[in-house]
Design an enzyme around this catalytic site. Structure first.
Site, PDB file in Angstrom:
ATOM      1  N   PHE A 192       0.811  -1.005   0.172  1.00  0.00           N
ATOM      2  CA  PHE A 192      -0.003   0.076   0.085  1.00  0.00           C
ATOM      3  C   PHE A 192       1.094   1.129   0.032  1.00  0.00           C
ATOM      4  O   PHE A 192       1.749   1.387   0.877  1.00  0.00           O
ATOM      5  CB  PHE A 192      -1.130   0.068   1.248  1.00  0.00           C
ATOM      6  CG  PHE A 192      -1.770   1.245   1.152  1.00  0.00           C
ATOM      7  CD1 PHE A 192      -3.105   1.090   0.169  1.00  0.00           C
ATOM      8  CD2 PHE A 192      -1.762   2.296   1.828  1.00  0.00           C
ATOM      9  CE1 PHE A 192      -3.744   2.395   0.231  1.00  0.00           C
ATOM     10  CE2 PHE A 192      -2.341   3.328   1.719  1.00  0.00           C
ATOM     11  CZ  PHE A 192      -3.468   3.459   0.946  1.00  0.00           C
ATOM     12  N   ASP A 230       8.946   2.414   1.755  1.00  0.00           N
ATOM     13  CA  ASP A 230       7.827   3.416   2.111  1.00  0.00           C
ATOM     14  C   ASP A 230       7.781   3.255   3.741  1.00  0.00           C
ATOM     15  O   ASP A 230       7.382   1.888   3.933  1.00  0.00           O
ATOM     16  CB  ASP A 230       6.951   2.906   1.432  1.00  0.00           C
ATOM     17  CG  ASP A 230       5.476   3.641   1.912  1.00  0.00           C
ATOM     18  OD1 ASP A 230       5.288   4.226   2.873  1.00  0.00           O
ATOM     19  OD2 ASP A 230       4.413   3.258   1.180  1.00  0.00           O
ATOM     20  N   LYS A 238       2.508   9.512   8.212  1.00  0.00           N
ATOM     21  CA  LYS A 238       1.686   9.341   9.549  1.00  0.00           C
ATOM     22  C   LYS A 238       2.117   9.713  10.863  1.00  0.00           C
ATOM     23  O   LYS A 238       1.360  10.653  11.276  1.00  0.00           O
ATOM     24  CB  LYS A 238       1.434   7.707   9.554  1.00  0.00           C
ATOM     25  CG  LYS A 238       0.712   7.192   8.291  1.00  0.00           C
ATOM     26  CD  LYS A 238      -0.030   5.801   8.740  1.00  0.00           C
ATOM     27  CE  LYS A 238      -1.086   5.595   7.861  1.00  0.00           C
ATOM     28  NZ  LYS A 238      -0.819   4.856   6.589  1.00  0.00           N
TER      29      LYS A 238
HETATM   30  C1  LIG Z   1      -1.151   5.169   5.253  1.00  0.00           C
HETATM   31  C2  LIG Z   1       0.050   4.794   4.091  1.00  0.00           C
HETATM   32  C3  LIG Z   1       0.338   5.399   2.835  1.00  0.00           C
HETATM   33  C4  LIG Z   1      -0.534   6.602   2.588  1.00  0.00           C
HETATM   34  O1  LIG Z   1      -0.460   7.651   3.308  1.00  0.00           O
HETATM   35  P1  LIG Z   1      -1.597   9.052   3.265  1.00  0.00           P
HETATM   36  O2  LIG Z   1      -1.164  10.129   4.340  1.00  0.00           O
HETATM   37  O3  LIG Z   1      -2.924   8.551   3.572  1.00  0.00           O
HETATM   38  O4  LIG Z   1      -1.577   9.446   1.917  1.00  0.00           O
HETATM   39  C5  LIG Z   1       1.493   5.079   2.169  1.00  0.00           C
HETATM   40  N1  LIG Z   1       2.058   4.124   2.505  1.00  0.00           N
HETATM   41  C6  LIG Z   1       2.029   3.439   3.650  1.00  0.00           C
HETATM   42  C7  LIG Z   1       2.813   2.215   3.818  1.00  0.00           C
HETATM   43  C8  LIG Z   1       0.955   3.779   4.210  1.00  0.00           C
HETATM   44  O5  LIG Z   1       0.662   2.932   5.662  1.00  0.00           O
END
Ligand SMILES: *Cc1c(COP(=O)(O)O)cnc(C)c1O
Length: 396
Positions: free
Chosen positions: A135, A220, A249
């Site tokens: 994700f 990420d 986050k």
């Molecule tokens: C939550 C998340 C995102 C997206 O972040 P947003 O602030 O909602 O755009 C991207 N990568 C990972 C691993 C995430 O957990």
């Protein structure tokens, strides 16, 4: 005003919300509009790592609000510079680009990876190998990088140039990296994919492959970063350094901020005019983010994450012995998943009715990501709650 009815009528219908309207938070507890308290084992999905309304963050926020909220990135500001210094001194990186969310931080990473090869004489290298079940966000580029059909559905044609391989499979990755590949992008621990932990040496092998084939490695860490797994960054557990890393986050503990960290070599491809953001790194959010990082590291909070996580995992493992519906428990630090052999939604709801907020990913995996300041008593309370919920369910 009935918050739920009004919201359901006027807000875009993109969320299947729980039937709770939350009005207040303090530490690990939030309250709904009926005055009921809930222990928050979700923390805004791994966002409020220092809990709700931390007094020192409130102080920093209000002080900075009185001083300077926003100026354009056409000017220098001290909080942004200080945060960049802190992040680079505590990581592999030399430079930081500030954005407002995880998706935007990942957009910056994707753009930088492509531009790096354009600038370095290999314009044919533009493809990114990403992971199934990953994700990376909801913008067009980041949903195109996301290995989950449900996120991409309805948005064809998605951005071209992403290839997917199974997480933890080094052979498949090796085959997928071709002459047009510019980067490999992955979460060191998959969050939304169900708290999937890399196998021993997997990330080191990914690093080695990237080096052999000359492509960049992007981690990420939007969910795993900022102490969630017991280290400041999850990559530290595995002794593997990326070229580019993204955060969001927990960085602002709830204020919107994202960041892309990169080595000098990679970051050199970003020159004036190459990328920008109106709000990215505004003094208000960067002042708070800096305080978040100081609190996390200077108050001993980070040091306790692995121990607290081990305790929660051990207590869940005890529950597993008693309730065979729990198939396995996994995680690192306070990012924990419990794999069930049934859908988890009704368990999440039953816990909510008993005053505990958790959530469920990939239908059958309960995810726990409490504030890192969670106490043993709060963990014990959650375990008692789940025990009771599962005992009731098994009788039916
Ligand atoms: C939550 C998340 C995102 C997206 O972040 P947003 O602030 O909602 O755009 C991207 N990568 C990972 C691993 C995430 O957990």
């Amino acid at each position: 005003m009935n918050i739920k009815q009004t919201a359901d009528r006027h807000i875009a219908n993109t969320y299947a919300r729980y039937p709770l309207a939350l009005v207040k938070g303090q530490g690990c507890t939030v309250w709904d509009d009926q005055g009921r308290a809930y222990v928050d084992f979700l923390a805004g999905i791994a966002v409020c790592n220092l809990g709700h309304s931390h007094p020192r963050l409130v102080e920093t926020l209000t002080e900075q609000a009185r001083t300077l909220w926003h100026v354009s990135n056409l000017f220098y500001t001290q909080p942004q510079a200080e945060l960049a210094v802190w992040l680079t001194e505590h990581s592999f990186a030399d430079r930081v680009f500030f954005a407002n969310s995880g998706a935007e931080a990942n957009e910056a990473a994707i753009k930088l990876a492509r531009r790096y090869f354009k600038e370095n004489g290999s314009p044919e290298r533009y493809r990114i190998v990403s992971m199934q079940q990953s994700f990376h966000g909801r913008t067009m580029a980041t949903l195109s990088a996301t290995g989950q059909e449900k996120v991409r559905k309805g948005y064809d044609p998605i951005l071209e140039g992403f290839d997917f391989v199974p997480f933890n499979d080094i052979e498949d990755l090796s085959c997928a990296i071709g002459p047009a590949t510019c980067a490999v992008m992955l979460e060191p621990i998959q969050g939304e994919g169900g708290v999937v932990i890399p196998e021993r040496d997997y990330l080191a092998q990914v690093r080695q492959l990237c080096d052999e084939k000359g492509c960049l490695l992007i981690f990420d860490e939007v969910q795993t970063g900022v102490g969630r797994t017991g280290k400041l960054f999850a990559y530290e557990h595995f002794g593997v350094r990326p070229d580019i890393l993204t955060l969001a986050k927990a960085l602002g503990n709830g204020l919107p901020i994202g960041a892309m960290l990169a080595t000098e070599r990679a970051a050199a491809a970003f020159v004036p005019g190459a990328h920008a953001s109106t709000f990215g790194g505004t003094p208000l959010v960067t002042a708070v983010a800096l305080e978040v990082l100081k609190l996390l590291t200077e108050e001993g909070i980070l040091d306790q994450v692995e121990e607290k996580g081990a305790y929660l995992r051990a207590r869940l493992a005890d529950l597993k012995k008693k309730h065979p519906v729990i198939q396995s428990v996994r995680g690192k630090g306070l990012l924990i998943g419990a794999q069930l052999d049934v859908p988890g939604a009704s368990i999440v709801n039953a816990c909510m009715e008993r005053g505990y907020l958790i959530n469920c990913v990939q239908e059958k995996i309960l995810r726990f990501a409490p504030p890192l300041i969670v106490s043993r008593d709060e963990i014990d309370g959650l375990i008692e709650c789940i025990d009771e919920v599962l005992s009731v369910k098994c009788k039916v």
